[in-house]
Design an enzyme around this catalytic site. Structure first.
Site, mmCIF file in Angstrom:
data_model
loop_
_atom_site.group_PDB
_atom_site.id
_atom_site.type_symbol
_atom_site.label_atom_id
_atom_site.label_comp_id
_atom_site.label_asym_id
_atom_site.label_seq_id
_atom_site.Cartn_x
_atom_site.Cartn_y
_atom_site.Cartn_z
ATOM 1 N N LYS A 50 24.974 42.750 26.581
ATOM 2 C CA LYS A 50 23.664 43.580 26.331
ATOM 3 C C LYS A 50 23.709 44.409 25.364
ATOM 4 O O LYS A 50 22.820 44.738 24.651
ATOM 5 C CB LYS A 50 23.656 44.259 27.708
ATOM 6 C CG LYS A 50 22.676 45.431 27.614
ATOM 7 C CD LYS A 50 22.015 46.336 28.705
ATOM 8 C CE LYS A 50 21.689 47.467 28.337
ATOM 9 N NZ LYS A 50 20.968 48.317 28.997
ATOM 10 N N SER B 234 24.082 53.079 30.000
ATOM 11 C CA SER B 234 23.160 52.078 30.559
ATOM 12 C C SER B 234 22.859 52.342 31.563
ATOM 13 O O SER B 234 23.767 52.376 32.579
ATOM 14 C CB SER B 234 23.941 50.572 30.008
ATOM 15 O OG SER B 234 23.159 49.467 30.648
ATOM 16 N N GLY C 56 20.821 49.606 33.531
ATOM 17 C CA GLY C 56 20.237 48.688 34.062
ATOM 18 C C GLY C 56 20.520 47.505 33.020
ATOM 19 O O GLY C 56 20.847 47.655 31.847
ATOM 20 N N ARG D 148 51.044 25.229 15.939
ATOM 21 C CA ARG D 148 50.884 24.515 14.959
ATOM 22 C C ARG D 148 50.345 23.042 15.072
ATOM 23 O O ARG D 148 50.839 22.282 14.014
ATOM 24 C CB ARG D 148 51.954 24.756 13.674
ATOM 25 C CG ARG D 148 51.825 26.024 13.289
ATOM 26 C CD ARG D 148 53.205 26.661 13.012
ATOM 27 N NE ARG D 148 54.266 26.538 13.904
ATOM 28 C CZ ARG D 148 55.560 26.862 13.847
ATOM 29 N NH1 ARG D 148 56.279 26.960 12.714
ATOM 30 N NH2 ARG D 148 56.460 26.906 14.768
ATOM 31 N N LYS E 87 29.068 43.623 27.376
ATOM 32 C CA LYS E 87 29.167 43.663 25.891
ATOM 33 C C LYS E 87 28.157 42.931 25.304
ATOM 34 O O LYS E 87 27.564 43.253 24.351
ATOM 35 C CB LYS E 87 30.611 42.898 25.308
ATOM 36 C CG LYS E 87 31.516 43.608 25.799
ATOM 37 C CD LYS E 87 33.133 42.742 25.442
ATOM 38 C CE LYS E 87 33.304 41.684 26.428
ATOM 39 N NZ LYS E 87 33.720 41.939 27.648
ATOM 40 N N THR F 25 25.800 38.254 28.902
ATOM 41 C CA THR F 25 24.636 38.267 29.542
ATOM 42 C C THR F 25 23.777 38.944 28.756
ATOM 43 O O THR F 25 23.840 40.127 28.800
ATOM 44 C CB THR F 25 24.639 38.373 30.980
ATOM 45 O OG1 THR F 25 25.421 37.641 31.627
ATOM 46 C CG2 THR F 25 23.382 38.368 31.673
ATOM 47 N N GLY G 253 31.391 35.007 28.982
ATOM 48 C CA GLY G 253 30.102 34.925 29.514
ATOM 49 C C GLY G 253 29.132 36.268 29.132
ATOM 50 O O GLY G 253 29.309 37.112 29.831
ATOM 51 N N ALA H 288 30.015 35.615 34.905
ATOM 52 C CA ALA H 288 28.832 34.823 34.442
ATOM 53 C C ALA H 288 29.012 33.345 33.921
ATOM 54 O O ALA H 288 28.336 32.638 33.412
ATOM 55 C CB ALA H 288 28.291 35.704 33.063
ATOM 56 N N THR I 32 31.873 31.614 35.594
ATOM 57 C CA THR I 32 32.466 30.852 36.542
ATOM 58 C C THR I 32 31.667 31.177 37.872
ATOM 59 O O THR I 32 32.049 30.145 38.875
ATOM 60 C CB THR I 32 33.951 31.269 36.852
ATOM 61 O OG1 THR I 32 33.982 32.520 37.114
ATOM 62 C CG2 THR I 32 34.724 30.777 35.835
ATOM 63 N N ASP J 170 33.848 41.590 31.411
ATOM 64 C CA ASP J 170 32.511 41.972 32.087
ATOM 65 C C ASP J 170 32.041 43.172 32.187
ATOM 66 O O ASP J 170 31.312 43.674 33.008
ATOM 67 C CB ASP J 170 32.755 41.465 33.481
ATOM 68 C CG ASP J 170 33.349 40.066 33.649
ATOM 69 O OD1 ASP J 170 32.888 38.926 33.008
ATOM 70 O OD2 ASP J 170 34.264 39.870 34.579
HETATM 71 P P1 IMP Z 1 41.380 32.267 30.475
HETATM 72 O O1 IMP Z 1 41.124 33.157 29.713
HETATM 73 O O2 IMP Z 1 40.218 31.237 30.900
HETATM 74 O O3 IMP Z 1 42.591 31.284 30.576
HETATM 75 O O4 IMP Z 1 41.621 33.036 32.057
HETATM 76 C C1 IMP Z 1 42.782 34.054 32.084
HETATM 77 C C2 IMP Z 1 42.295 35.464 32.909
HETATM 78 O O5 IMP Z 1 41.233 36.070 32.154
HETATM 79 C C3 IMP Z 1 41.584 35.072 34.113
HETATM 80 O O6 IMP Z 1 41.899 36.040 35.075
HETATM 81 C C4 IMP Z 1 40.054 34.814 34.115
HETATM 82 O O7 IMP Z 1 39.249 35.269 35.144
HETATM 83 C C5 IMP Z 1 40.054 36.238 33.130
HETATM 84 N N1 IMP Z 1 38.924 35.978 32.015
HETATM 85 C C6 IMP Z 1 38.799 35.171 31.063
HETATM 86 N N2 IMP Z 1 37.487 35.201 30.187
HETATM 87 C C7 IMP Z 1 37.146 36.305 30.779
HETATM 88 C C8 IMP Z 1 35.692 36.957 30.754
HETATM 89 O O8 IMP Z 1 35.113 36.778 29.689
HETATM 90 N N3 IMP Z 1 35.258 38.054 31.673
HETATM 91 C C9 IMP Z 1 36.177 38.316 32.638
HETATM 92 N N4 IMP Z 1 37.506 37.677 32.781
HETATM 93 C C10 IMP Z 1 37.989 36.850 32.063
#
Ligand code: IMP
Length: 423
Positions: free
Chosen positions: A18, A412, A414, A143, A16, A42, A40, A299, A301, A13
């Site tokens: 942007k 950055s 904003g 595998r 990246k 953005t 996610g 972004a 969840t 988060d």
């Molecule tokens: P998973 O990759 O969905 O299994 O999540 C494992 C851990 O990585 C959890 O704590 C998630 O909140 C975190 N996580 C996974 N993807 C992201 C992301 O893109 N940004 C921030 N945290 C992430």
């Protein structure tokens, strides 16, 4: 040409999406190398917000090729939704989007397994995004996985059935309450697979090899952050792929000696979603202000992100592991108005003061040691040149550059493309 990397240095988060979008002008190809729809990214431009999960962030540029590399895991259902969203913006993804035949597929039962596994962990849960990432990478290393290239084979559905049946028995083994209707999930899945099959599947390592030989510029776009790396992150509270520089080599088939710049991106403070240790986490008004002003919600969840001061022990570690050559600092604007800022420069650990990241960073093992800075009041969001930035802000920047021994070349201020200061 060498392949440049753009890597998140914290717990994801960092922004990246942007920055890749801003950098895309300089690159012919943007390639994702790990992760999947747990990400996610953005992007905000022309007053519109776009969130990408699996598709590389160069997709809004007409002349840029976008590659989903072999290290990525793809959920066809989420991919279809992303593509439909692009349709609304008249983005010609059929021309510019390529998918590695060696990328693995997330099946509906992988998502269910993720939910069952998390539910069975109770309080020890990882805080997964529940997108099926872990179970899919488990099948890859076990595998058993199904790859994009398998979809071109006649018998892929037989392979699918065997794996889905096995997953169902594994779900039962967890003995937790996971409600699902597999028929419905499969209907949606098979429809989405048809759309996926209409896209360009390629042998991506060869594509990148030829692109390099013909002088094309390539940027590898990381997902998540170094502290979520399966090897170097805060295990077991991590994701299931290598989010660090080495992941770009295995996730794209790029040789280590072909890596050029490694851009490391970090926020001026720290955030984390999901469970796991976070030494500089704030539980007070300062943390609440960071979350509110910084709009710190996931972004993917929508979960509120945990917030805290910048942790230079962790950041230094990430800079070293990735061989970062230039830093990009995000969201300094969010810190405007704080009277005093703190930066963690060391940890108290087993009676000693240490500056490296130890094996255990749970609260009972480490206490952050802070250096304090005077804050600034000015709103940074309209500033366009480094010379406009307040002196207190520049002191903060200078301190970080000295501590990390790496220049901060982009600031950055904003979320919009335009709110970017190049130094
Ligand atoms: P998973 O990759 O969905 O299994 O999540 C494992 C851990 O990585 C959890 O704590 C998630 O909140 C975190 N996580 C996974 N993807 C992201 C992301 O893109 N940004 C921030 N945290 C992430």
């Amino acid at each position: 040409m060498a392949v440049d990397l753009l890597l998140g240095l914290q717990w994801g988060d960092e922004g990246k999406g942007k920055i890749v979008d801003v950098f895309t002008e300089k690159y012919d190809i943007i390639a994702r190398f790990q992760g999947g729809p747990n990400a996610g990214h953005t992007l905000i431009f022309d007053g519109q917000k776009h969130v990408l999960h699996t598709i590389p962030s160069g997709i809004f540029h007409e002349d840029t090729k976008n590659l989903v590399g072999n290290g990525v895991v793809i959920d066809p259902v989420i991919f279809k939704k992303e593509l439909e969203n692009l349709d609304k913006f008249k983005t010609d993804y059929r021309k510019n989007l390529y998918i590695s035949r060696k990328a693995h597929l997330i099946l509906p039962t992988h998502r269910l397994l993720d939910a069952a596994s998390e539910a069975s962990k109770g309080k020890a849960k990882i805080g997964s995004t529940l997108k099926g990432i872990g179970p899919t990478y488990m099948d890859k290393t076990g595998r058993n996985g199904i790859r994009v290239g398998d979809l071109e084979l006649e018998n892929w559905k037989e392979k699918y059935r065997l794996l889905a049946d096995k997953h169902e028995s594994m779900i039962k083994f967890y003995d937790v309450d996971v409600q699902y209707n597999l028929d419905e999930l499969e209907k949606e899945f098979f429809e989405a697979v048809e759309l996926l099959k209409s896209l360009k599947f390629i042998d991506s390592e060869q594509y990148l090899q030829l692109a390099q030989e013909s002088g094309k510029t390539i940027l590898a776009e990381g997902a998540q952050g170094s502290l979520l790396d399966i090897d170097f992150g805060t295990y077991p509270f991590v994701t299931s792929s290598n989010t660090t520089a080495a992941g770009a080599c295995t996730g794209l088939g790029v040789a280590p000696n072909k890596i050029g710049d490694a851009f490391g991106i970090f926020k001026a403070y720290t955030t984390r979603v999901g469970s796991g240790p976070f030494p500089t986490e704030l539980f007070d008004e300062d943390g609440e202000t960071m979350g509110r002003v910084g709009n710190e919600f996931g972004a993917t969840t929508g979960r509120p992100r945990r917030c805290g001061w910048l942790d230079l022990v962790a950041l230094r570690y990430a800079v070293q592991i990735n061989g970062i050559t230039q830093l990009i600092m995000m969201k300094g604007d969010v810190l405007s108005g704080f009277k005093t800022l703190k930066v963690c420069t060391a940890y108290k650990y087993k009676g000693e003061e240490i500056t490296h990241l130890p094996f255990n960073i749970e609260p009972e093992n480490v206490t952050p040691v802070y250096t304090e800075f005077s804050g600034w009041k000015e709103d940074l969001t309209k500033m366009t040149e480094a010379s406009q930035l307040p002196s207190e802000f520049m002191e903060y920047v200078k301190f970080l550059e000295d501590e990390l021994k790496t220049p901060i070349s982009v600031i950055s201020v904003g979320p919009d493309r335009k709110q970017t200061i190049h130094r």
